[in-house]
Design a protein around this motif. Structure first.
Motif, PDB file in Angstrom:
ATOM      1  N   GLU A  62      39.847  30.612  27.474  1.00 58.21           N
ATOM      2  CA  GLU A  62      38.525  30.627  28.011  1.00 58.21           C
ATOM      3  C   GLU A  62      38.620  30.165  29.588  1.00 58.21           C
ATOM      4  N   GLY A  63      38.122  31.245  30.228  1.00 56.75           N
ATOM      5  CA  GLY A  63      37.698  30.985  31.638  1.00 56.75           C
ATOM      6  C   GLY A  63      39.067  30.670  32.244  1.00 56.75           C
ATOM      7  N   SER A  64      40.284  31.176  31.843  1.00 54.45           N
ATOM      8  CA  SER A  64      41.477  30.921  32.796  1.00 54.45           C
ATOM      9  C   SER A  64      41.856  32.132  33.459  1.00 54.45           C
ATOM     10  N   GLY A  65      42.378  32.005  34.625  1.00 56.26           N
ATOM     11  CA  GLY A  65      43.018  32.983  35.438  1.00 56.26           C
ATOM     12  C   GLY A  65      44.264  33.442  35.330  1.00 56.26           C
ATOM     13  N   GLN A  66      44.678  33.484  34.000  1.00 51.95           N
ATOM     14  CA  GLN A  66      45.986  34.022  33.665  1.00 51.95           C
ATOM     15  C   GLN A  66      45.959  35.544  33.758  1.00 51.95           C
ATOM     16  N   ARG A  67      47.258  36.063  34.078  1.00 48.90           N
ATOM     17  CA  ARG A  67      47.366  37.324  34.075  1.00 48.90           C
ATOM     18  C   ARG A  67      48.384  37.995  33.265  1.00 48.90           C
ATOM     19  N   LEU A  68      48.191  39.300  32.735  1.00 46.47           N
ATOM     20  CA  LEU A  68      49.168  39.795  31.980  1.00 46.47           C
ATOM     21  C   LEU A  68      50.220  40.783  32.601  1.00 46.47           C
TER      22      LEU A  68
ATOM     23  N   PHE B 103      48.187  53.857  29.999  1.00 43.06           N
ATOM     24  CA  PHE B 103      48.265  52.846  28.775  1.00 43.06           C
ATOM     25  C   PHE B 103      49.096  51.485  29.507  1.00 43.06           C
ATOM     26  N   ALA B 104      48.300  50.437  29.167  1.00 45.04           N
ATOM     27  CA  ALA B 104      49.126  49.282  29.831  1.00 45.04           C
ATOM     28  C   ALA B 104      50.072  48.653  28.729  1.00 45.04           C
ATOM     29  N   LEU B 105      51.366  48.631  28.842  1.00 54.11           N
ATOM     30  CA  LEU B 105      52.142  47.968  27.730  1.00 54.11           C
ATOM     31  C   LEU B 105      52.628  46.542  28.318  1.00 54.11           C
ATOM     32  N   PRO B 106      52.310  45.423  27.555  1.00 54.73           N
ATOM     33  CA  PRO B 106      52.708  44.158  28.218  1.00 54.73           C
ATOM     34  C   PRO B 106      54.355  44.260  28.292  1.00 54.73           C
TER      35      PRO B 106
ATOM     36  N   ALA C  61      50.303  42.963  37.336  1.00 57.37           N
ATOM     37  CA  ALA C  61      49.659  41.790  36.673  1.00 57.37           C
ATOM     38  C   ALA C  61      48.162  42.183  36.577  1.00 57.37           C
ATOM     39  N   LEU C  62      47.668  42.234  35.267  1.00 57.14           N
ATOM     40  CA  LEU C  62      46.157  42.499  34.938  1.00 57.14           C
ATOM     41  C   LEU C  62      45.694  41.006  34.896  1.00 57.14           C
ATOM     42  N   GLY C  63      44.552  40.916  35.892  1.00 57.41           N
ATOM     43  CA  GLY C  63      43.833  39.616  35.754  1.00 57.41           C
ATOM     44  C   GLY C  63      42.908  39.742  34.491  1.00 57.41           C
ATOM     45  N   ARG C  64      42.779  38.525  33.892  1.00 53.60           N
ATOM     46  CA  ARG C  64      42.139  38.457  32.710  1.00 53.60           C
ATOM     47  C   ARG C  64      40.651  38.872  32.811  1.00 53.60           C
ATOM     48  N   SER C  65      39.997  38.745  34.006  1.00 50.06           N
ATOM     49  CA  SER C  65      38.742  39.223  34.390  1.00 50.06           C
ATOM     50  C   SER C  65      38.695  40.638  34.415  1.00 50.06           C
ATOM     51  N   GLU C  66      39.716  41.406  34.777  1.00 51.06           N
ATOM     52  CA  GLU C  66      39.694  42.792  34.858  1.00 51.06           C
ATOM     53  C   GLU C  66      39.920  43.568  33.605  1.00 51.06           C
ATOM     54  N   VAL C  67      39.968  42.761  32.609  1.00 49.00           N
ATOM     55  CA  VAL C  67      40.239  43.455  31.278  1.00 49.00           C
ATOM     56  C   VAL C  67      39.242  43.292  30.288  1.00 49.00           C
TER      57      VAL C  67
ATOM     58  N   GLY D 134      42.140  45.886  24.808  1.00 47.60           N
ATOM     59  CA  GLY D 134      41.393  45.911  25.668  1.00 47.60           C
ATOM     60  C   GLY D 134      41.360  46.934  26.680  1.00 47.60           C
ATOM     61  N   VAL D 135      40.417  47.042  27.655  1.00 45.75           N
ATOM     62  CA  VAL D 135      40.280  48.190  28.527  1.00 45.75           C
ATOM     63  C   VAL D 135      40.381  47.535  30.079  1.00 45.75           C
ATOM     64  N   ALA D 136      41.379  47.923  30.770  1.00 46.62           N
ATOM     65  CA  ALA D 136      41.632  47.239  31.973  1.00 46.62           C
ATOM     66  C   ALA D 136      40.806  48.214  33.024  1.00 46.62           C
ATOM     67  N   SER D 137      40.244  47.527  34.242  1.00 48.18           N
ATOM     68  CA  SER D 137      39.615  48.544  35.013  1.00 48.18           C
ATOM     69  C   SER D 137      40.346  48.723  36.336  1.00 48.18           C
TER      70      SER D 137
END
Lengths: 160, 186, 265
Positions: free
Chosen positions: B37-43, B55-58, B136-142, B156-159
């Motif tokens: 919840e509400g964290s700024g973590q990135r993938l 396609f974004a592959l971890p 590094a995909l931001g949580r809020s960008e997905v 999910g879908v990244a912007s």
């Protein structure tokens, strides 16, 4: 091994033997490494130096538990040195049973060449690099210099 | 199976043993976690392109990137068209899937050949047109999705960059099921 | 990579000080070492000037993200060669959010395997209660250090810890080697001396042969955000940790005890 598998992607051009090359950039030129020998392409991880290794050996990396020697391709080819950056890659190749990594400025694309595309008696600038080349190919956007991997590790770089 | 829900107040007793056995179960698949919840973590992800789609592959699921060889070992008879064949790698014959043809709606995939391969940790190798730089995909960008029935692999879908974020565990399971039998290592 | 966990279900016994001191000493000795803060309170994280309330990558990432990249979460701390996986207060909610999902006890072990080529040692600072994070630490470690304050009530908590360890060893299907480190020892008080004696009598060779003394300079070092072994290598506390590390590395951690003494316990 059973009979070699058939091509799955390139049936259209089956007439003339083709080879596939991954193109890489080194000091502004485009070089080709035959895909047959390429195991993978990776970003530069931590490289541990190896005391006493030939001057063109950068060191070793740990590739999923395997120790792989990495060479400074620019230095091996007598090209001016360059800092590694975001585009720098290591191409892991296997040749004559030896696996090693070659640092390149960047990796560009994959091209298929017919035998007639390749000029095996080229005149290439830069005498130092010449021993490691097996030919050139003319692409739409310039010259592709084909690397002879068998010669890259000669002089026993792998002998430690 | 009885599980102790919370770790609090489990002094001794069989409940604790069951709790520990469950937590330390080697065979348990790693399930999808709810997004924090509400964290700024990135993938950290590798964005590859196939059929014009990103396609974004971890990154953690990517074992290796390599140029596709001209030949792959023949796929089994009756395999779906997106199963391009098998790549001999490290002594194993690993199935190669045309990422676009396998995942995109019919007619959207575009024509191959796909010159780059991405070997996932595990068995599957994905063929694609281009391999981009890691991002590094931001949580809020997905926009995260609950696993759906139709596209269970879509996490999910990244912007930025625009990409379908792939859940590699579920993708592998989906490909296994869709390929049917005959893709096992020979 | 060798993984050492520092744990005790009782708080305030010198866990963080032990993790920081051993980490700094290992780094100084040229061993790349990773400190992992598994305590949602984040004392180890705060020790190095990071804010446990912040949301940067850290231990929480490993649990929250299915495919977290363990190679991307370390931050360097002093001295050189030392790195930290930070704790965040959000970790306190992991238990509630993840409950007891099968396999979740192995998250840390798998994450450490991803970075096994980067560090020679990992030191895990555990939370003071048994739960998901502690189980992860116990599943991941090769050796467990149990700091025990040499005071009257210490033994009670230790018995509880001992039972926990037996059960984890059974569930992880591998023995768990552990050693008791007497801490905060004040040899001028009778209570301290008696507690140490009782500890040695009860646990014998499980108890490290030395002691970590009370040393006010630990607090001073903590305020400075540095290990005491860095700030004052010759302080009593620093020398005690150096001796502990040496014994851990050489395996000579317990004092051979005359059998008669064991029997009289």
């Amino acid at each position: 091994m059973s009979e070699p598998a058939r091509e799955v992607q390139d049936e259209a051009r089956a007439e003339e033997p083709t080879s596939r090359w991954v193109t890489v950039r080194l000091a502004g030129e485009t070089y080709g490494i035959e895909v047959l020998n390429v195991q993978e392409v990776l970003r530069v991880p931590e490289i541990a130096p190896v005391p006493g290794a030939p001057h063109y050996v950068l060191g070793i990396i740990n590739l999923r538990g395997h120790v792989v020697t990495v060479i400074d391709t620019r230095r091996r080819f007598g090209l001016p040195p360059a800092e590694h950056d975001e585009q720098t890659r290591i191409v892991i190749v296997e040749v004559d049973g030896q696996v090693f990594g070659m640092v390149v400025d960047s990796v560009a694309e994959v091209v298929d060449l017919r035998r007639s595309d390749i000029d095996t008696a080229p005149a290439v600038d830069g005498e130092e690099a010449a021993p490691y080349l097996q030919g050139v190919a003319h692409l739409d956007d310039g010259l592709l210099i084909l690397i002879d991997l068998h010669r890259v590790l000669e002089d026993g770089a792998g002998g430690f | 199976m009885t599980r102790v829900r919370s770790a609090v107040g489990m002094e001794g007793g069989g409940g604790l043993a069951g709790y520990l056995d469950d937590l330390l179960d080697e065979r348990a698949p790693r399930e999808a976690m709810p997004a924090p919840e509400g964290s700024g973590q990135r993938l950290e992800a590798l964005v590859v392109e196939a059929g014009g789609v990103g396609f974004a592959l971890p990154q953690a699921a990517v074992e290796a990137v390599l140029p596709a060889p001209t030949r792959l070992a023949r796929p089994p008879r009756g395999a779906p068209a997106w199963l391009l064949g098998r790549l001999v790698r490290g002594g194993a014959r690993r199935p190669v899937a045309d990422l676009a043809a396998a995942l995109l709606p019919r007619g959207r995939a575009g024509a191959g050949p796909r010159p780059w391969l991405v070997a996932l940790a595990g068995r599957w190798v994905l063929a694609c047109d281009r391999v981009g730089d890691p991002v590094a995909l931001g949580r809020s960008e997905v926009r995260w999705r609950r696993p759906g029935e139709r596209r269970p692999w879509l996490a999910g879908v990244a912007s930025a960059p625009p990409a379908l974020v792939v859940n590699p565990t579920r993708l592998a399971a989906w490909l296994d099921a869709a390929a049917g039998c005959g893709t096992e290592d020979a | 990579m060798r993984v050492w966990a520092v744990a005790n279900q009782k708080g305030g016994v010198g866990k963080t000080t032990t993790a920081v001191s051993l980490g700094a000493l290992l780094a100084r000795a040229g061993c790349r070492t990773l400190l992992v803060d598994l305590d949602p309170h984040g004392s180890l994280t705060a020790y190095f000037g990071h804010d446990p309330e912040a949301t940067g990558p850290g231990v929480h990432t490993l649990f929250a993200e299915e495919m977290a990249d363990a190679r991307a979460i370390a931050v360097p701390v002093a001295p050189e060669g030392l790195a930290l996986w930070r704790a965040s207060t959000a970790m306190a909610t992991l238990e509630r959010r993840l409950g007891a999902r099968p396999g979740m006890g192995l998250v840390l072990r798998r994450a450490l395997a991803q970075v096994a080529d980067r560090y020679e040692y990992a030191i895990l600072d555990c939370p003071p209660m048994l739960g998901l994070l502690m189980v992860n630490a116990l599943a991941a470690c090769d050796l467990l250090l149990v700091p025990v304050q040499t005071e009257h009530l210490a033994l009670k908590g230790l018995e509880r810890m001992e039972r926990t360890l037996e059960m984890v060893a059974r569930s992880r299907r591998a023995p768990l080697d552990w050693v008791i480190v007497p801490t905060l020892h004040d040899r001028r008080t009778r209570a301290g001396v008696q507690a140490l004696e009782r500890l040695r009598a009860r646990y014998g060779t499980r108890v490290w042969q030395g002691v970590i003394p009370v040393d006010t300079r630990f607090r001073e070092a903590s305020r400075a955000g540095r290990a005491l072994t860095e700030l004052a290598p010759s302080a009593r506390g620093s020398r005690a940790y150096a001796a502990l590390l040496e014994d851990l590395l050489t395996g000579a951690r317990a004092r051979p005890r005359p059998p008669a003494l064991e029997a009289s316990a």
